[in-house]
Design an enzyme around this catalytic site. Sequence first.
Site, PDB file in Angstrom:
ATOM      1  CG  HIS A  18      -1.929  -1.015   1.339  1.00 47.88           C
ATOM      2  ND1 HIS A  18      -2.021  -1.886   2.401  1.00 47.88           N
ATOM      3  CD2 HIS A  18      -2.964  -1.340   0.511  1.00 47.88           C
ATOM      4  CE1 HIS A  18      -3.049  -2.700   2.227  1.00 47.88           C
ATOM      5  NE2 HIS A  18      -3.635  -2.394   1.095  1.00 47.88           N
ATOM      6  CE  LYS A  42     -20.817  -9.539   4.682  1.00 50.50           C
ATOM      7  NZ  LYS A  42     -20.563 -10.493   3.624  1.00 50.50           N
ATOM      8  CB  SER A 127      -4.292  -6.803   4.352  1.00 48.79           C
ATOM      9  OG  SER A 127      -3.860  -5.536   3.932  1.00 48.79           O
TER      10      SER A 127
HETATM   11  P1  ADP Z   1      -9.908  -3.527  -0.660  1.00 49.65           P
HETATM   12  O1  ADP Z   1     -10.649  -4.356   0.318  1.00 49.65           O
HETATM   13  O2  ADP Z   1     -10.627  -2.277  -1.061  1.00 49.65           O
HETATM   14  O3  ADP Z   1      -9.340  -4.256  -1.843  1.00 49.65           O
HETATM   15  P2  ADP Z   1      -7.184  -3.404   0.309  1.00 49.65           P
HETATM   16  O4  ADP Z   1      -6.686  -2.705   1.532  1.00 49.65           O
HETATM   17  O5  ADP Z   1      -6.979  -4.870   0.240  1.00 49.65           O
HETATM   18  O6  ADP Z   1      -8.680  -2.981   0.208  1.00 49.65           O
HETATM   19  O7  ADP Z   1      -6.533  -2.752  -0.962  1.00 49.65           O
HETATM   20  C1  ADP Z   1      -6.667  -1.399  -1.285  1.00 49.65           C
HETATM   21  C2  ADP Z   1      -6.018  -1.127  -2.620  1.00 49.65           C
HETATM   22  O8  ADP Z   1      -4.620  -1.359  -2.518  1.00 49.65           O
HETATM   23  C3  ADP Z   1      -6.496  -2.019  -3.755  1.00 49.65           C
HETATM   24  O9  ADP Z   1      -6.491  -1.271  -4.957  1.00 49.65           O
HETATM   25  C4  ADP Z   1      -5.469  -3.109  -3.812  1.00 49.65           C
HETATM   26  O10 ADP Z   1      -5.363  -3.680  -5.099  1.00 49.65           O
HETATM   27  C5  ADP Z   1      -4.229  -2.326  -3.463  1.00 49.65           C
HETATM   28  N1  ADP Z   1      -3.205  -3.187  -2.883  1.00 49.65           N
HETATM   29  C6  ADP Z   1      -3.304  -4.056  -1.867  1.00 49.65           C
HETATM   30  N2  ADP Z   1      -2.139  -4.683  -1.627  1.00 49.65           N
HETATM   31  C7  ADP Z   1      -1.260  -4.182  -2.522  1.00 49.65           C
HETATM   32  C8  ADP Z   1       0.104  -4.431  -2.844  1.00 49.65           C
HETATM   33  N3  ADP Z   1       0.814  -5.361  -2.203  1.00 49.65           N
HETATM   34  N4  ADP Z   1       0.651  -3.716  -3.834  1.00 49.65           N
HETATM   35  C9  ADP Z   1      -0.094  -2.807  -4.500  1.00 49.65           C
HETATM   36  N5  ADP Z   1      -1.371  -2.535  -4.288  1.00 49.65           N
HETATM   37  C10 ADP Z   1      -1.954  -3.207  -3.318  1.00 49.65           C
END
Ligand code: ADP
Length: 162
Positions: A18, A42, A127
Site C-alpha cells: 500500500h 465484515k 493484508s
Molecule cells: P480492498 O478491500 O478495497 O481491496 P485493500 O486494503 O486490500 O482494500 O486494498 C486497497 C487497494 O490497494 C487495492 O487497490 C489493492 O489492489 C491495493 N493493494 C493491496 N495490496 C497491494 C500491494 N501489495 N501492492 C499494490 N497494491 C496493493
Amino acid sequence: MQKVAIYPGSFDPITNGHISIIKRALKVVDKLIVVVAENSEKNPLFKIEERVKLIADLGIENTHVKSFKGLLVDCAKQENVNIVIRGLRAVSDFDYEFQLALANRRMNRELETVFLMTDYKYSYLSSSMLKDMAKYGGNIEGLVPENVKNKLKERFLSYGDN
Ligand code: ADP
C-alpha cells in the site's frame, strides 16, 4: 490548482505494498487522502480507528487519512475529489478492479480511477496473507512498517516471534 486524489481500501492493516502505491500516487498528484473503508470487510482484524492510526502515525507528507462508511462515490463527492487511486498487483486483481471502476463511474461520470502498479517486491502481498503469516509466526520483516509489525506482534503474541 492542486491535484487531490483518494486512495480507498480496507488497509487491515496497511502493508509496504500500500505504501508503495501511496508514494507512487504522490508523484502524480499533490495531495492524497487515504480512505479507510468501514464496510468492505465484515470481519476485520483491526478496528477502523486502529487502521486509521497505523497509517496516520507513518506521517507520510502530503497525505491525510480518514475513515468512511458508505459508497466511494459519496466519499469522493464529500471530499470534492474526482480521482481515485487503486493498486494493481497482478492480472488477478484486474477483474474486480475493472468492475469496481465501472460501477463507480456509472454512479458518477466525473470520477476517474487511476491504477498504479506496485513494486514487484510486493506484488504477491495482501493484508490477508500478511495476517496469516503473522498469526502463525512467519517472518514479516520488510513487508510492513515497524508500527504495524509491533501491532501484529501484540495481537498474535501467543503464536511466536512475529
Ligand atoms: P480492498 O478491500 O478495497 O481491496 P485493500 O486494503 O486490500 O482494500 O486494498 C486497497 C487497494 O490497494 C487495492 O487497490 C489493492 O489492489 C491495493 N493493494 C493491496 N495490496 C497491494 C500491494 N501489495 N501492492 C499494490 N497494491 C496493493
